[in-house]
Design an enzyme around this catalytic site. Structure first.
Site, short mmCIF file in Angstrom:
data_model
loop_
_atom_site.label_atom_id
_atom_site.label_comp_id
_atom_site.label_asym_id
_atom_site.label_seq_id
_atom_site.Cartn_x
_atom_site.Cartn_y
_atom_site.Cartn_z
N ARG A 155 0.79 -1.14 -0.06
CA ARG A 155 0.11 0.07 -0.08
C ARG A 155 0.76 1.39 -0.02
NH1 ARG A 155 -5.02 -2.52 1.52
NH2 ARG A 155 -6.22 -0.78 2.50
N ARG B 9 -21.38 -3.67 1.15
CA ARG B 9 -21.08 -5.06 1.20
C ARG B 9 -21.21 -5.74 2.54
NH1 ARG B 9 -14.53 -4.91 0.56
NH2 ARG B 9 -15.06 -3.03 1.73
N ARG C 160 -10.51 6.25 3.71
CA ARG C 160 -9.46 5.07 3.06
C ARG C 160 -9.24 5.54 1.66
NH1 ARG C 160 -13.90 0.59 4.17
NH2 ARG C 160 -12.47 -0.80 2.54
P1 AP5 Z 1 -8.61 -3.93 3.13
O1 AP5 Z 1 -9.48 -5.12 3.81
O2 AP5 Z 1 -7.28 -4.50 2.56
O3 AP5 Z 1 -9.66 -3.16 2.62
P2 AP5 Z 1 -9.47 -2.49 1.07
O4 AP5 Z 1 -8.17 -2.32 0.44
O5 AP5 Z 1 -9.93 -0.79 1.45
O6 AP5 Z 1 -10.33 -3.17 0.19
P3 AP5 Z 1 -11.64 -3.58 0.37
O7 AP5 Z 1 -11.46 -4.91 1.12
O8 AP5 Z 1 -12.42 -2.44 0.82
O9 AP5 Z 1 -12.33 -3.73 -0.94
P4 AP5 Z 1 -11.53 -4.81 -2.49
O10 AP5 Z 1 -11.07 -4.20 -3.34
O11 AP5 Z 1 -11.20 -6.08 -1.60
O12 AP5 Z 1 -13.31 -4.99 -2.92
P5 AP5 Z 1 -14.18 -6.31 -2.62
O13 AP5 Z 1 -13.91 -7.44 -3.59
O14 AP5 Z 1 -14.55 -6.51 -1.10
O15 AP5 Z 1 -8.01 -3.02 4.41
C1 AP5 Z 1 -8.84 -2.62 5.37
C2 AP5 Z 1 -7.92 -1.72 6.14
O16 AP5 Z 1 -6.98 -2.59 7.02
C3 AP5 Z 1 -7.14 -0.47 5.59
O17 AP5 Z 1 -8.06 0.72 5.65
C4 AP5 Z 1 -6.00 -0.36 6.55
O18 AP5 Z 1 -6.37 0.39 7.76
C5 AP5 Z 1 -5.68 -1.67 7.08
N1 AP5 Z 1 -4.69 -2.33 5.96
C6 AP5 Z 1 -4.79 -3.53 5.14
N2 AP5 Z 1 -3.81 -3.63 4.53
C7 AP5 Z 1 -2.92 -2.86 4.74
C8 AP5 Z 1 -1.68 -2.52 4.22
N3 AP5 Z 1 -0.89 -3.30 3.31
N4 AP5 Z 1 -0.96 -1.39 4.90
C9 AP5 Z 1 -1.57 -0.61 5.88
N5 AP5 Z 1 -2.64 -0.92 6.07
C10 AP5 Z 1 -3.38 -1.89 5.80
O19 AP5 Z 1 -15.53 -5.59 -3.32
C11 AP5 Z 1 -16.17 -4.45 -2.81
C12 AP5 Z 1 -17.65 -4.67 -2.96
O20 AP5 Z 1 -18.04 -4.55 -4.38
C13 AP5 Z 1 -18.37 -6.05 -2.50
O21 AP5 Z 1 -19.76 -5.93 -1.85
C14 AP5 Z 1 -18.41 -6.84 -3.82
O22 AP5 Z 1 -19.62 -7.71 -3.79
C15 AP5 Z 1 -18.78 -5.58 -4.91
N6 AP5 Z 1 -17.97 -5.86 -6.07
C16 AP5 Z 1 -16.80 -6.63 -6.42
N7 AP5 Z 1 -16.43 -6.66 -7.77
C17 AP5 Z 1 -17.58 -5.99 -8.43
C18 AP5 Z 1 -17.93 -6.00 -9.75
N8 AP5 Z 1 -17.27 -6.09 -10.92
N9 AP5 Z 1 -19.09 -5.16 -9.97
C19 AP5 Z 1 -19.88 -4.67 -9.14
N10 AP5 Z 1 -19.63 -4.90 -7.82
C20 AP5 Z 1 -18.54 -5.65 -7.26
#
Ligand code: AP5
Length: 214
Positions: free
Chosen positions: A88, A127, A171
């Site tokens: 990140r 989600r 975020r």
């Molecule tokens: P983390 O859990 O990594 O969250 P994020 O990067 O914010 O990503 P998300 O999990 O929110 O989204 P995603 O891209 O995985 O989407 P998803 O597939 O779920 O991090 C959380 C926290 O932890 C951070 O804020 C930080 O504090 C900490 N952290 C984690 N890693 C870190 C690091 N390396 N360094 C520092 N801090 C860290 O999909 C989202 C939604 O959209 C779902 O409902 C899904 O059904 C829907 N969806 C998916 N694809 C589609 C599509 N094609 N069309 C329509 N809807 C869709």
């Protein structure tokens, strides 16, 4: 397969990584999932990380790099890995480069899943995630068959505490300030591939397979 899925919060990294890792038989490494497990178990690391996660801020690099080093040492990672939500920051990307050099497991590609900010808040707020197996749903675009229950394992579906509009906006700000520079970082190394993340889930999966040559 040894790849990174890059993209803003809600881009679909977790959704895509879970399917691809299952199909390819490689490790799905989500630093967010590892941190949430620590938070649930109430470990000292979880207590420290929660302070940042609840505010939508990134957890310090040294904590994350320690978690990733331990995870890469597990046997399933020898077959390959898909990183989801890591690295990140440039410090994390440099740390990963060193780790992978030591392990002689070079990265094959970094796939940037492109979705405009306007769509991301709605995606995150709607989600729901299975507490047991981590399967990801969306109230509107991918609802479970039975409300609150996982189709795959029957586990309880929960709403992440950081999936409220205010924290998602924080975020996104962190993403633009600290993670987006990795797009150029990996482009300059010839590793960057891009896919349109606004397509349906299956079309995004196909696009990822195509750009990584799987
Ligand atoms: P983390 O859990 O990594 O969250 P994020 O990067 O914010 O990503 P998300 O999990 O929110 O989204 P995603 O891209 O995985 O989407 P998803 O597939 O779920 O991090 C959380 C926290 O932890 C951070 O804020 C930080 O504090 C900490 N952290 C984690 N890693 C870190 C690091 N390396 N360094 C520092 N801090 C860290 O999909 C989202 C939604 O959209 C779902 O409902 C899904 O059904 C829907 N969806 C998916 N694809 C589609 C599509 N094609 N069309 C329509 N809807 C869709």
């Amino acid at each position: 397969m040894r790849i990174i899925l890059l993209g803003p919060p809600g881009a679909g990294k977790g959704t895509q990584a879970a399917t691809l890792a299952r199909e390819e038989g490689v490790a799905h490494i989500s630093t967010g999932d590892i941190l949430r497990q620590h938070v649930r178990e109430g470990t000292p690391l979880g207590k420290a990380a929660r302070e940042y996660m609840d505010k939508g801020l990134l957890v310090p690099d040294e904590i994350i790099l320690g978690l990733v080093r331990d995870r890469l040492a597990q046997p399933d990672a020898r077959r390959g890995f898909i990183f989801d939500g890591f690295p990140r920051t440039v410090v994390q990307a440099d740390g990963l480069e060193r780790l992978l050099e030591e392990l002689q497991m070079p990265l094959e590609a970094v796939v940037n899943i492109v979705v405009p900010d306007t769509e991301l808040v709605e995606r995150a707020v709607g989600r729901r995630t299975c507490k047991e197996c981590g399967e990801i749903y969306h109230l509107r675009t991918r609802p479970p068959q039975k409300e609150g229950v996982c189709d795959r394992c029957g586990g309880e579906l929960v709403h992440r505490s950081d999936d409220n509009p205010e924290t998602v906006r924080a975020r996104l700000a962190e993403y633009h300030a600290k993670t987006a520079p990795l797009i150029e970082y990996y482009r300059s190394r010839g590793l960057l591939r891009e896919v349109d993340g606004t397509q349906p889930v299956a079309a995004v999966s196909e696009a990822i397979r195509k750009v990584v040559g799987a």
